[in-house]
Write a protein that holds these residues in place. Structure first.
Motif, PDB file in Angstrom:
ATOM      1  N   GLY A  89       9.847  39.271   8.069  1.00  0.00           N
ATOM      2  CA  GLY A  89      11.160  39.107   8.679  1.00  0.00           C
ATOM      3  C   GLY A  89      12.312  39.436   7.751  1.00  0.00           C
ATOM      4  N   THR A  90      12.041  39.452   6.441  1.00  0.00           N
ATOM      5  CA  THR A  90      13.109  39.658   5.456  1.00  0.00           C
ATOM      6  C   THR A  90      13.043  41.028   4.805  1.00  0.00           C
ATOM      7  OG1 THR A  90      12.946  37.293   4.979  1.00  0.00           O
ATOM      8  CG2 THR A  90      14.234  38.608   3.452  1.00  0.00           C
ATOM      9  N   ALA A  91      11.867  41.633   4.760  1.00  0.00           N
ATOM     10  CA  ALA A  91      11.674  42.886   4.026  1.00  0.00           C
ATOM     11  C   ALA A  91      12.605  43.985   4.520  1.00  0.00           C
ATOM     12  CB  ALA A  91      10.221  43.328   4.142  1.00  0.00           C
ATOM     13  N   CYS A  92      12.768  44.095   5.840  1.00  0.00           N
ATOM     14  CA  CYS A  92      13.630  45.160   6.377  1.00  0.00           C
ATOM     15  C   CYS A  92      15.071  44.998   5.903  1.00  0.00           C
ATOM     16  CB  CYS A  92      13.571  45.155   7.901  1.00  0.00           C
ATOM     17  SG  CYS A  92      11.974  45.650   8.580  1.00  0.00           S
ATOM     18  N   ARG A  93      15.566  43.764   5.890  1.00  0.00           N
ATOM     19  CA  ARG A  93      16.952  43.541   5.450  1.00  0.00           C
ATOM     20  C   ARG A  93      17.115  43.815   3.959  1.00  0.00           C
ATOM     21  NH1 ARG A  93      16.204  38.880   8.715  1.00  0.00           N
ATOM     22  NH2 ARG A  93      16.119  37.553   6.848  1.00  0.00           N
ATOM     23  N   VAL A  94      16.105  43.463   3.173  1.00  0.00           N
ATOM     24  CA  VAL A  94      16.186  43.707   1.731  1.00  0.00           C
ATOM     25  C   VAL A  94      16.109  45.204   1.437  1.00  0.00           C
ATOM     26  CG1 VAL A  94      15.083  43.273  -0.498  1.00  0.00           C
ATOM     27  CG2 VAL A  94      15.227  41.449   1.207  1.00  0.00           C
ATOM     28  N   VAL A  95      15.304  45.934   2.211  1.00  0.00           N
ATOM     29  CA  VAL A  95      15.227  47.386   2.026  1.00  0.00           C
ATOM     30  C   VAL A  95      16.586  48.019   2.292  1.00  0.00           C
ATOM     31  CG1 VAL A  95      14.233  49.508   2.962  1.00  0.00           C
ATOM     32  CG2 VAL A  95      12.762  47.554   2.474  1.00  0.00           C
ATOM     33  N   GLU A  96      17.295  47.528   3.298  1.00  0.00           N
ATOM     34  CA  GLU A  96      18.614  48.061   3.609  1.00  0.00           C
ATOM     35  C   GLU A  96      19.667  47.612   2.596  1.00  0.00           C
ATOM     36  OE1 GLU A  96      19.187  50.245   5.867  1.00  0.00           O
ATOM     37  OE2 GLU A  96      17.147  50.216   6.697  1.00  0.00           O
ATOM     38  N   ASN A  97      19.497  46.422   2.041  1.00  0.00           N
ATOM     39  CA  ASN A  97      20.474  45.884   1.083  1.00  0.00           C
ATOM     40  C   ASN A  97      19.711  45.152  -0.020  1.00  0.00           C
ATOM     41  OD1 ASN A  97      22.701  44.912  -0.267  1.00  0.00           O
ATOM     42  ND2 ASN A  97      23.265  43.420   1.320  1.00  0.00           N
ATOM     43  N   GLN A  98      19.450  45.856  -1.122  1.00  0.00           N
ATOM     44  CA  GLN A  98      18.637  45.282  -2.192  1.00  0.00           C
ATOM     45  C   GLN A  98      19.335  44.126  -2.912  1.00  0.00           C
ATOM     46  OE1 GLN A  98      16.707  47.933  -4.919  1.00  0.00           O
ATOM     47  NE2 GLN A  98      16.312  49.508  -3.353  1.00  0.00           N
ATOM     48  N   ALA A  99      20.642  43.975  -2.708  1.00  0.00           N
ATOM     49  CA  ALA A  99      21.356  42.860  -3.342  1.00  0.00           C
ATOM     50  C   ALA A  99      20.854  41.515  -2.825  1.00  0.00           C
ATOM     51  CB  ALA A  99      22.851  42.996  -3.091  1.00  0.00           C
ATOM     52  N   LEU A 100      20.264  41.510  -1.634  1.00  0.00           N
ATOM     53  CA  LEU A 100      19.718  40.264  -1.082  1.00  0.00           C
ATOM     54  C   LEU A 100      18.526  39.760  -1.889  1.00  0.00           C
ATOM     55  CD1 LEU A 100      19.823  41.124   2.743  1.00  0.00           C
ATOM     56  CD2 LEU A 100      21.411  39.672   1.459  1.00  0.00           C
ATOM     57  N   LEU A 101      17.921  40.651  -2.663  1.00  0.00           N
ATOM     58  CA  LEU A 101      16.756  40.249  -3.446  1.00  0.00           C
ATOM     59  C   LEU A 101      17.118  39.184  -4.477  1.00  0.00           C
ATOM     60  CD1 LEU A 101      13.755  40.729  -4.091  1.00  0.00           C
ATOM     61  CD2 LEU A 101      14.468  42.550  -5.661  1.00  0.00           C
ATOM     62  N   ASP A 102      18.333  39.265  -5.044  1.00  0.00           N
ATOM     63  CA  ASP A 102      18.749  38.288  -6.058  1.00  0.00           C
ATOM     64  C   ASP A 102      18.966  36.901  -5.462  1.00  0.00           C
ATOM     65  OD1 ASP A 102      18.679  40.300  -7.961  1.00  0.00           O
ATOM     66  OD2 ASP A 102      20.766  40.885  -7.562  1.00  0.00           O
ATOM     67  N   THR A 103      19.219  36.815  -4.170  1.00  0.00           N
ATOM     68  CA  THR A 103      19.473  35.518  -3.535  1.00  0.00           C
ATOM     69  C   THR A 103      18.195  34.853  -3.032  1.00  0.00           C
ATOM     70  OG1 THR A 103      19.816  36.527  -1.358  1.00  0.00           O
ATOM     71  CG2 THR A 103      21.739  36.344  -2.801  1.00  0.00           C
ATOM     72  N   MET A 104      17.081  35.531  -3.136  1.00  0.00           N
ATOM     73  CA  MET A 104      15.829  34.992  -2.609  1.00  0.00           C
ATOM     74  C   MET A 104      15.171  34.064  -3.619  1.00  0.00           C
ATOM     75  SD  MET A 104      14.194  38.302  -0.645  1.00  0.00           S
ATOM     76  CE  MET A 104      12.879  37.263   0.010  1.00  0.00           C
ATOM     77  N   ASP A 105      14.464  33.078  -3.096  1.00  0.00           N
ATOM     78  CA  ASP A 105      13.783  32.095  -3.937  1.00  0.00           C
ATOM     79  C   ASP A 105      12.419  32.649  -4.350  1.00  0.00           C
ATOM     80  OD1 ASP A 105      13.070  29.860  -5.304  1.00  0.00           O
ATOM     81  OD2 ASP A 105      12.635  28.646  -3.524  1.00  0.00           O
ATOM     82  N   LEU A 106      12.430  33.558  -5.326  1.00  0.00           N
ATOM     83  CA  LEU A 106      11.212  34.181  -5.832  1.00  0.00           C
ATOM     84  C   LEU A 106      11.165  34.042  -7.349  1.00  0.00           C
ATOM     85  CD1 LEU A 106      11.170  37.523  -3.767  1.00  0.00           C
ATOM     86  CD2 LEU A 106       9.777  35.485  -3.352  1.00  0.00           C
ATOM     87  N   SER A 107       9.972  34.113  -7.858  1.00  0.00           N
ATOM     88  CA  SER A 107       9.826  34.077  -9.311  1.00  0.00           C
ATOM     89  C   SER A 107      10.362  35.375  -9.907  1.00  0.00           C
ATOM     90  CB  SER A 107       8.357  33.889  -9.686  1.00  0.00           C
ATOM     91  OG  SER A 107       7.602  35.017  -9.279  1.00  0.00           O
ATOM     92  N   PRO A 108      10.780  35.353 -11.161  1.00  0.00           N
ATOM     93  CA  PRO A 108      11.275  36.588 -11.799  1.00  0.00           C
ATOM     94  C   PRO A 108      10.252  37.711 -11.762  1.00  0.00           C
ATOM     95  CG  PRO A 108      11.849  34.680 -13.122  1.00  0.00           C
ATOM     96  CD  PRO A 108      10.938  34.181 -12.047  1.00  0.00           C
ATOM     97  N   LYS A 109       8.992  37.373 -11.905  1.00  0.00           N
ATOM     98  CA  LYS A 109       7.950  38.397 -11.876  1.00  0.00           C
ATOM     99  C   LYS A 109       7.851  39.035 -10.494  1.00  0.00           C
ATOM    100  CE  LYS A 109       3.035  39.091 -12.839  1.00  0.00           C
ATOM    101  NZ  LYS A 109       1.765  38.445 -13.267  1.00  0.00           N
ATOM    102  N   ALA A 110       7.915  38.211  -9.448  1.00  0.00           N
ATOM    103  CA  ALA A 110       7.841  38.740  -8.087  1.00  0.00           C
ATOM    104  C   ALA A 110       9.063  39.588  -7.770  1.00  0.00           C
ATOM    105  CB  ALA A 110       7.715  37.588  -7.094  1.00  0.00           C
ATOM    106  N   LYS A 111      10.239  39.161  -8.227  1.00  0.00           N
ATOM    107  CA  LYS A 111      11.450  39.953  -7.991  1.00  0.00           C
ATOM    108  C   LYS A 111      11.365  41.300  -8.694  1.00  0.00           C
ATOM    109  CE  LYS A 111      14.767  36.208  -7.178  1.00  0.00           C
ATOM    110  NZ  LYS A 111      16.039  35.579  -7.630  1.00  0.00           N
ATOM    111  N   GLU A 112      10.832  41.307  -9.910  1.00  0.00           N
ATOM    112  CA  GLU A 112      10.717  42.563 -10.653  1.00  0.00           C
ATOM    113  C   GLU A 112       9.747  43.512  -9.963  1.00  0.00           C
ATOM    114  OE1 GLU A 112      11.571  45.343 -13.522  1.00  0.00           O
ATOM    115  OE2 GLU A 112      12.560  43.436 -13.063  1.00  0.00           O
ATOM    116  N   GLU A 113       8.635  42.985  -9.485  1.00  0.00           N
ATOM    117  CA  GLU A 113       7.662  43.832  -8.777  1.00  0.00           C
ATOM    118  C   GLU A 113       8.254  44.377  -7.485  1.00  0.00           C
ATOM    119  OE1 GLU A 113       3.122  43.623  -6.889  1.00  0.00           O
ATOM    120  OE2 GLU A 113       4.059  41.823  -7.752  1.00  0.00           O
TER     121      GLU A 113
END
Length: 244
Positions: A89-113
């Motif tokens: 549900g979130t991947a499409c929005r992040v693909v369109e706007n990668q800035a949303l990735l920084d606001t997600m509750d993910l580990s640094p390793k997952a965000k980097e990948e």
């Protein structure tokens, strides 16, 4: 051989149209014929990628079945990994706007990948998503067709049941009318018996009256018998001579 963007997009479309069994996406919702011999998964897989390679060659791209399979598997692996990291549900929005990735509750390793995958030229997320949506659309159409068939079967079944219920209703009404007729016949018989009984009582009541008439007649007869006999009338001589 180097895959161009145009070749990759064509590959995705061809794989979708060919389908898993090499018969096209429309064949996914169909069941194999009962009389057909079972086909092994390996032969089915080879037939699929052979069909994909043939379709690519028709467009002027000479790639082998194995090359088509390897390239699509790599695309599918990247696409699924992005969905696993970000959620469908979130991947499409992040693909369109990668800035949303920084606001997600993910580990640094997952965000980097996830960031590496999103910046990769080999992702083709939108194309894979479009093919997936189209595949879902066809699946929904197949499901709708199956539901329509079930609905038609239910209508036919319910129609037969309604006819059967109507026939049973008519039979029940016929039995009720027959019962009413039998009750009327029984009532008529009772009335006839009651009327016949009252007529017999009238005959027995008439007997004393006849006896009274007979007794009265006998009384008159006895009275006449006890009355003295009258002397015959003899005209006198004078009257007789005068008459003469």
């Amino acid at each position: 051989m180097k895959w161009t963007d145009g070749m990759v997009r064509l590959l995705i479309q061809v794989v979708y149209h060919v389908g898993d069994d090499g018969g096209g996406a429309e064949a996914k919702g169909k069941k194999p014929a009962a009389a057909s011999a079972p086909v092994s998964a390996l032969l089915q897989k080879k037939g699929k990628w052979k069909s994909v390679s043939g379709a690519m060659m028709e467009k002027g791209f000479y790639v082998s079945p194995q090359q088509c399979e390897d390239k699509f598997n790599d695309l599918n692996k990247r696409y699924k990994r992005v969905n696993d990291l970000l959620g469908k549900g979130t991947a499409c929005r992040v693909v369109e706007n990668q800035a949303l990735l920084d606001t997600m509750d993910l580990s640094p390793k997952a965000k980097e990948e996830a960031r590496k995958l999103l910046n990769s030229k080999h992702l083709f997320f939108r194309e894979m998503k479009a093919a997936e949506l189209e595949e879902q659309r066809v699946a929904y159409q197949c499901r709708a067709f199956q539901l329509e068939r079930q609905h038609f079967k239910w209508l036919r079944f319910s129609t037969n049941k309604e006819r059967e219920m109507e026939r049973m209703k008519l039979d029940n009404e016929r039995l009720c009318l027959e019962n009413d007729r039998m009750l009327l016949l029984l009532r008529q018989t009772e009335l006839e018996l009651a009327h016949g009984g009252s007529g017999g009582g009238g005959s027995s009541a008439a007997v004393p009256y006849a006896e009274q008439q007979l007794m009265l007649q006998n009384t008159n007869t006895n009275t006449n018998q006890r009355r003295p006999a009258e002397q015959p009338h003899i005209p006198n001589a004078d009257h007789a001579s005068a008459t003469a």
